[in-house]
Design a protein around this motif. Sequence first.
Motif, PDB file in Angstrom:
ATOM      1  N   SER A 537       0.853  -1.183   0.000  1.00 15.89           N
ATOM      2  CA  SER A 537       0.000   0.000   0.000  1.00 15.89           C
ATOM      3  C   SER A 537       0.891   1.236   0.000  1.00 15.89           C
ATOM      4  O   SER A 537       2.048   1.173   0.411  1.00 15.89           O
ATOM      5  N   LYS A 538       0.354   2.341  -0.464  1.00 13.09           N
ATOM      6  CA  LYS A 538       1.109   3.582  -0.496  1.00 13.09           C
ATOM      7  C   LYS A 538       1.031   4.295   0.853  1.00 13.09           C
ATOM      8  O   LYS A 538       0.101   4.092   1.636  1.00 13.09           O
ATOM      9  N   PHE A 539       2.024   5.119   1.115  1.00 17.50           N
ATOM     10  CA  PHE A 539       2.062   5.932   2.322  1.00 17.50           C
ATOM     11  C   PHE A 539       1.078   7.086   2.148  1.00 17.50           C
ATOM     12  O   PHE A 539       1.202   7.879   1.216  1.00 17.50           O
ATOM     13  N   LYS A 540       0.103   7.165   3.036  1.00 21.50           N
ATOM     14  CA  LYS A 540      -0.930   8.177   2.909  1.00 21.50           C
ATOM     15  C   LYS A 540      -0.838   9.178   4.058  1.00 21.50           C
ATOM     16  O   LYS A 540      -0.725   8.784   5.222  1.00 21.50           O
ATOM     17  N   ILE A 541      -0.882  10.461   3.723  1.00 24.28           N
ATOM     18  CA  ILE A 541      -0.858  11.523   4.728  1.00 24.28           C
ATOM     19  C   ILE A 541      -2.163  12.301   4.642  1.00 24.28           C
ATOM     20  O   ILE A 541      -2.519  12.815   3.576  1.00 24.28           O
ATOM     21  N   THR A 542      -2.885  12.353   5.745  1.00 27.73           N
ATOM     22  CA  THR A 542      -4.148  13.087   5.803  1.00 27.73           C
ATOM     23  C   THR A 542      -4.037  14.180   6.860  1.00 27.73           C
ATOM     24  O   THR A 542      -3.161  14.145   7.734  1.00 27.73           O
ATOM     25  N   ARG A 543      -4.956  15.140   6.795  1.00 31.21           N
ATOM     26  CA  ARG A 543      -4.943  16.234   7.767  1.00 31.21           C
ATOM     27  C   ARG A 543      -5.675  15.815   9.037  1.00 31.21           C
ATOM     28  O   ARG A 543      -6.762  15.242   8.991  1.00 31.21           O
ATOM     29  N   LEU A 544      -5.048  16.108  10.185  1.00 29.48           N
ATOM     30  CA  LEU A 544      -5.676  15.907  11.482  1.00 29.48           C
ATOM     31  C   LEU A 544      -6.327  17.224  11.896  1.00 29.48           C
ATOM     32  O   LEU A 544      -5.648  18.236  12.078  1.00 29.48           O
ATOM     33  N   HIS A 545      -7.639  17.214  12.003  1.00 26.86           N
ATOM     34  CA  HIS A 545      -8.359  18.439  12.347  1.00 26.86           C
ATOM     35  C   HIS A 545      -8.166  18.748  13.829  1.00 26.86           C
ATOM     36  O   HIS A 545      -8.489  17.941  14.702  1.00 26.86           O
ATOM     37  N   THR A 546      -7.626  19.908  14.127  1.00 28.39           N
ATOM     38  CA  THR A 546      -7.383  20.332  15.497  1.00 28.39           C
ATOM     39  C   THR A 546      -7.359  21.853  15.545  1.00 28.39           C
ATOM     40  O   THR A 546      -6.974  22.510  14.558  1.00 28.39           O
ATOM     41  N   SER A 547      -7.778  22.403  16.658  1.00 27.23           N
ATOM     42  CA  SER A 547      -7.859  23.868  16.778  1.00 27.23           C
ATOM     43  C   SER A 547      -6.498  24.506  16.971  1.00 27.23           C
ATOM     44  O   SER A 547      -6.314  25.690  16.692  1.00 27.23           O
ATOM     45  N   ASN A 548      -5.509  23.733  17.449  1.00 26.31           N
ATOM     46  CA  ASN A 548      -4.171  24.283  17.692  1.00 26.31           C
ATOM     47  C   ASN A 548      -3.129  23.347  17.096  1.00 26.31           C
ATOM     48  O   ASN A 548      -2.509  22.551  17.815  1.00 26.31           O
ATOM     49  N   PRO A 549      -2.926  23.393  15.777  1.00 19.74           N
ATOM     50  CA  PRO A 549      -2.057  22.414  15.105  1.00 19.74           C
ATOM     51  C   PRO A 549      -0.643  22.341  15.674  1.00 19.74           C
ATOM     52  O   PRO A 549      -0.104  21.236  15.843  1.00 19.74           O
ATOM     53  N   ASN A 550      -0.020  23.478  15.961  1.00 17.63           N
ATOM     54  CA  ASN A 550       1.378  23.460  16.393  1.00 17.63           C
ATOM     55  C   ASN A 550       1.571  22.886  17.795  1.00 17.63           C
ATOM     56  O   ASN A 550       2.705  22.656  18.219  1.00 17.63           O
ATOM     57  N   GLN A 551       0.461  22.649  18.523  1.00 18.11           N
ATOM     58  CA  GLN A 551       0.545  22.040  19.842  1.00 18.11           C
ATOM     59  C   GLN A 551       0.042  20.595  19.840  1.00 18.11           C
ATOM     60  O   GLN A 551      -0.018  19.961  20.892  1.00 18.11           O
ATOM     61  N   SER A 552      -0.289  20.077  18.664  1.00 19.89           N
ATOM     62  CA  SER A 552      -0.890  18.743  18.565  1.00 19.89           C
ATOM     63  C   SER A 552       0.108  17.722  18.032  1.00 19.89           C
ATOM     64  O   SER A 552       1.146  18.076  17.447  1.00 19.89           O
ATOM     65  N   PHE A 553      -0.217  16.459  18.243  1.00 19.16           N
ATOM     66  CA  PHE A 553       0.663  15.357  17.839  1.00 19.16           C
ATOM     67  C   PHE A 553       0.040  14.591  16.663  1.00 19.16           C
ATOM     68  O   PHE A 553      -1.191  14.520  16.540  1.00 19.16           O
ATOM     69  N   PRO A 554       0.868  13.999  15.817  1.00 20.56           N
ATOM     70  CA  PRO A 554       0.334  13.181  14.711  1.00 20.56           C
ATOM     71  C   PRO A 554      -0.249  11.878  15.238  1.00 20.56           C
ATOM     72  O   PRO A 554       0.094  11.422  16.334  1.00 20.56           O
ATOM     73  N   GLN A 555      -1.100  11.258  14.453  1.00 20.58           N
ATOM     74  CA  GLN A 555      -1.669   9.955  14.777  1.00 20.58           C
ATOM     75  C   GLN A 555      -1.397   9.001  13.617  1.00 20.58           C
ATOM     76  O   GLN A 555      -1.277   9.430  12.466  1.00 20.58           O
ATOM     77  N   ALA A 556      -1.316   7.715  13.934  1.00 17.23           N
ATOM     78  CA  ALA A 556      -0.989   6.728  12.907  1.00 17.23           C
ATOM     79  C   ALA A 556      -2.039   5.634  12.846  1.00 17.23           C
ATOM     80  O   ALA A 556      -2.659   5.293  13.865  1.00 17.23           O
ATOM     81  N   HIS A 557      -2.241   5.095  11.644  1.00 15.33           N
ATOM     82  CA  HIS A 557      -3.096   3.932  11.409  1.00 15.33           C
ATOM     83  C   HIS A 557      -2.205   2.888  10.729  1.00 15.33           C
ATOM     84  O   HIS A 557      -2.090   2.853   9.499  1.00 15.33           O
ATOM     85  N   THR A 558      -1.536   2.063  11.550  1.00 15.25           N
ATOM     86  CA  THR A 558      -0.492   1.183  11.031  1.00 15.25           C
ATOM     87  C   THR A 558      -1.012   0.149  10.053  1.00 15.25           C
ATOM     88  O   THR A 558      -0.264  -0.339   9.207  1.00 15.25           O
ATOM     89  N   CYS A 559      -2.278  -0.213  10.170  1.00 16.00           N
ATOM     90  CA  CYS A 559      -2.829  -1.215   9.248  1.00 16.00           C
ATOM     91  C   CYS A 559      -2.848  -0.696   7.813  1.00 16.00           C
ATOM     92  O   CYS A 559      -2.803  -1.483   6.857  1.00 16.00           O
ATOM     93  N   PHE A 560      -2.929   0.623   7.670  1.00 22.94           N
ATOM     94  CA  PHE A 560      -3.133   1.199   6.344  1.00 22.94           C
ATOM     95  C   PHE A 560      -1.990   2.125   5.911  1.00 22.94           C
ATOM     96  O   PHE A 560      -2.112   2.824   4.915  1.00 22.94           O
ATOM     97  N   PHE A 561      -0.870   2.117   6.668  1.00 27.09           N
ATOM     98  CA  PHE A 561       0.299   2.940   6.347  1.00 27.09           C
ATOM     99  C   PHE A 561      -0.142   4.399   6.160  1.00 27.09           C
ATOM    100  O   PHE A 561       0.176   5.047   5.180  1.00 27.09           O
ATOM    101  N   THR A 562      -0.879   4.888   7.148  1.00 27.20           N
ATOM    102  CA  THR A 562      -1.459   6.227   7.074  1.00 27.20           C
ATOM    103  C   THR A 562      -1.128   6.996   8.344  1.00 27.20           C
ATOM    104  O   THR A 562      -1.170   6.432   9.449  1.00 27.20           O
ATOM    105  N   ILE A 563      -0.783   8.276   8.213  1.00 29.67           N
ATOM    106  CA  ILE A 563      -0.637   9.134   9.375  1.00 29.67           C
ATOM    107  C   ILE A 563      -1.514  10.374   9.191  1.00 29.67           C
ATOM    108  O   ILE A 563      -1.677  10.874   8.075  1.00 29.67           O
ATOM    109  N   ASP A 564      -2.096  10.811  10.298  1.00 28.61           N
ATOM    110  CA  ASP A 564      -2.874  12.043  10.330  1.00 28.61           C
ATOM    111  C   ASP A 564      -1.967  13.129  10.906  1.00 28.61           C
ATOM    112  O   ASP A 564      -1.494  13.013  12.043  1.00 28.61           O
ATOM    113  N   VAL A 565      -1.714  14.156  10.122  1.00 32.51           N
ATOM    114  CA  VAL A 565      -0.765  15.203  10.503  1.00 32.51           C
ATOM    115  C   VAL A 565      -1.512  16.519  10.704  1.00 32.51           C
ATOM    116  O   VAL A 565      -2.247  16.957   9.804  1.00 32.51           O
ATOM    117  N   PRO A 566      -1.353  17.170  11.865  1.00 36.50           N
ATOM    118  CA  PRO A 566      -1.925  18.512  12.031  1.00 36.50           C
ATOM    119  C   PRO A 566      -1.348  19.473  10.997  1.00 36.50           C
ATOM    120  O   PRO A 566      -0.255  19.253  10.473  1.00 36.50           O
TER     121      PRO A 566
END
Length: 605
Positions: A537-566
Amino acid sequence: ANSGPNAALGAPATATAATTDLVSGSPCTTQRVVWDGGVDTTSLHSTTQVSLHSLTEASAALAWRYDGDFDRFAKDCNAVPLAVDFEIVEYVNDQCLTLSCEPGVVELPTGQREGSYLAYPHLSKVPQYMLELRLLVVRHFNTMMVNALPLVDLRQATTPGSLAQAVCSSCALIFMKTKLDIWNRALNAGGQGSSAGEISINRHIAGYQHSKRSGSDRVMQRSVFGQIFARVHNLPPKQLRVSDRAWRVSFVGEGSIDAGGPYRESLSDMVKELHMPHMPLLVPCANRKAEQEGFVAGMSGIHSMDKYVPNPSKSSPLHLEMYAFMGKLLGIAMRTKAALPFHLPSMVYKKILGHTVRPLDLKFIDKFLVDYLQSLMKATRDSSMTIDLFEDLYGDRHFTTNSIDGRELELKPGGRMQELTLDNCAEFVELMYAYHLSEFDVQCAAIARGLATQVPLNVLRVFTWNQAELLVTGRNEVDLRLLREMTVYDSPFTESHPTMRLFWEMMEEFTPAERSMMIKFAWSRDRLPLTAADFSSKFKITRLHTSNPNQSFPQAHTCFFTIDVPEYTDLEAMTQRCRYAIENCTSIDNDGAAGDFQVEEDDEE
């Protein structure tokens, strides 16, 4: 140069060129003859599947440089060692992996060649025109091998004098791409299994074993490796011959749903355990022990201080079956492109492949031992060496040696009572090499037995040992060019989005270890597959919706090689929070849905 379809066969064209004679080094002027060697390439191309392009180029190059003087050509070729051809093939293989291209389009660098050949020391010592000629010949050889290799009975690879043995002994001259074509066909011909189904693994019990010092069978059986071994090893081998997941995992007490991530995590856990003290199936090689004890001054040029070897004392039926299961893991890594970071040296891979093991392979895991044996042999050839001087230098030594796991063993019956002398030195060296080059043969044979249940071992023998390692482990550093090529973005992210430019800048600044941790965070594996075609599968980067991006952490979905990035706007903030995530977020938990669990205590140390 090839003639056109309407040119007369063998009709040459001429040109004058200034060259330097390879043997004398003096400048000379030759008349360049451009012809097709009398070959009707048009008609041949219409009647055969074999490309003659390399052959006709080689003929033209020969005619230009040697003007038909075959004796001078043979003399020049004999002056170039075979190691040059090996390095040409290695250079082409590396370029194909780096650039994702075919061997036929790779060209050798010109101009300032020294910087391009730092990893290929022999190539910088040979004139450019000779390198280009050798490349043409090697290409033609590989063109012929594409058609010939499927016709060779590789089951006879270990039979002396057989064609299969000759092919395998020439494996360093065959392009990796040529081998992979045959390899993939053989894997597909082996059929597809149905997987081992779902198995439950208690990582809490396994983690409790990490502090145990005994390395007992019970400790090993309670590890992740031991638990999966007990549930999978005795199943029909064909069930594990899959292209994706050999089993599904349910981690006891962890909120995980296996869509791929927990399975990859189980593989990583097993490999990690096999390199830990409580799992003594593998032990650190002597070079690694020397590094740990601070004896590194004499280790320059040795790159195997991180290697582990099979433990020769683990030879019970249970241990040998565990080694066979380790071989199955190697095969699963090859089949599923799992890229498992086993740290095994050349000697182990060569024994598995049935290739000849040499003292240099021993030096890569025990430099001081080989240096000592070489100094002994040098002493026997020194005409000034006397019996008394030899005793002063090498005395107080008997016909014994220490095994890799620390046991003292006799090299021959009564060896503890026989002193080393100048007269019996040659026998001592021979016995030392005989033991240490075969120290863990039984364990390697068990690994090969397990490997052969998952992949066609006879076909694998056409690979060099380091190519076989590459099939198992992948490249040890994350190839950012390949990762970017295999990345997709979810709106509003694109490759040119400001946050994504920051992301790739951060990845460039990461250390190799941090890049591997990012892959582990996103995909539950430390390394990327070899090529783009090997990605499940391809590496997928999606947006993590958050009110304060620079204070937030990324999240990962290892089953699908996906990370949610603020939607970070600051590189330093992104780097700090991503670094914290990849270093500290290692457990799998489905929104805190972990169940109850209980770790059974025991008194074993």
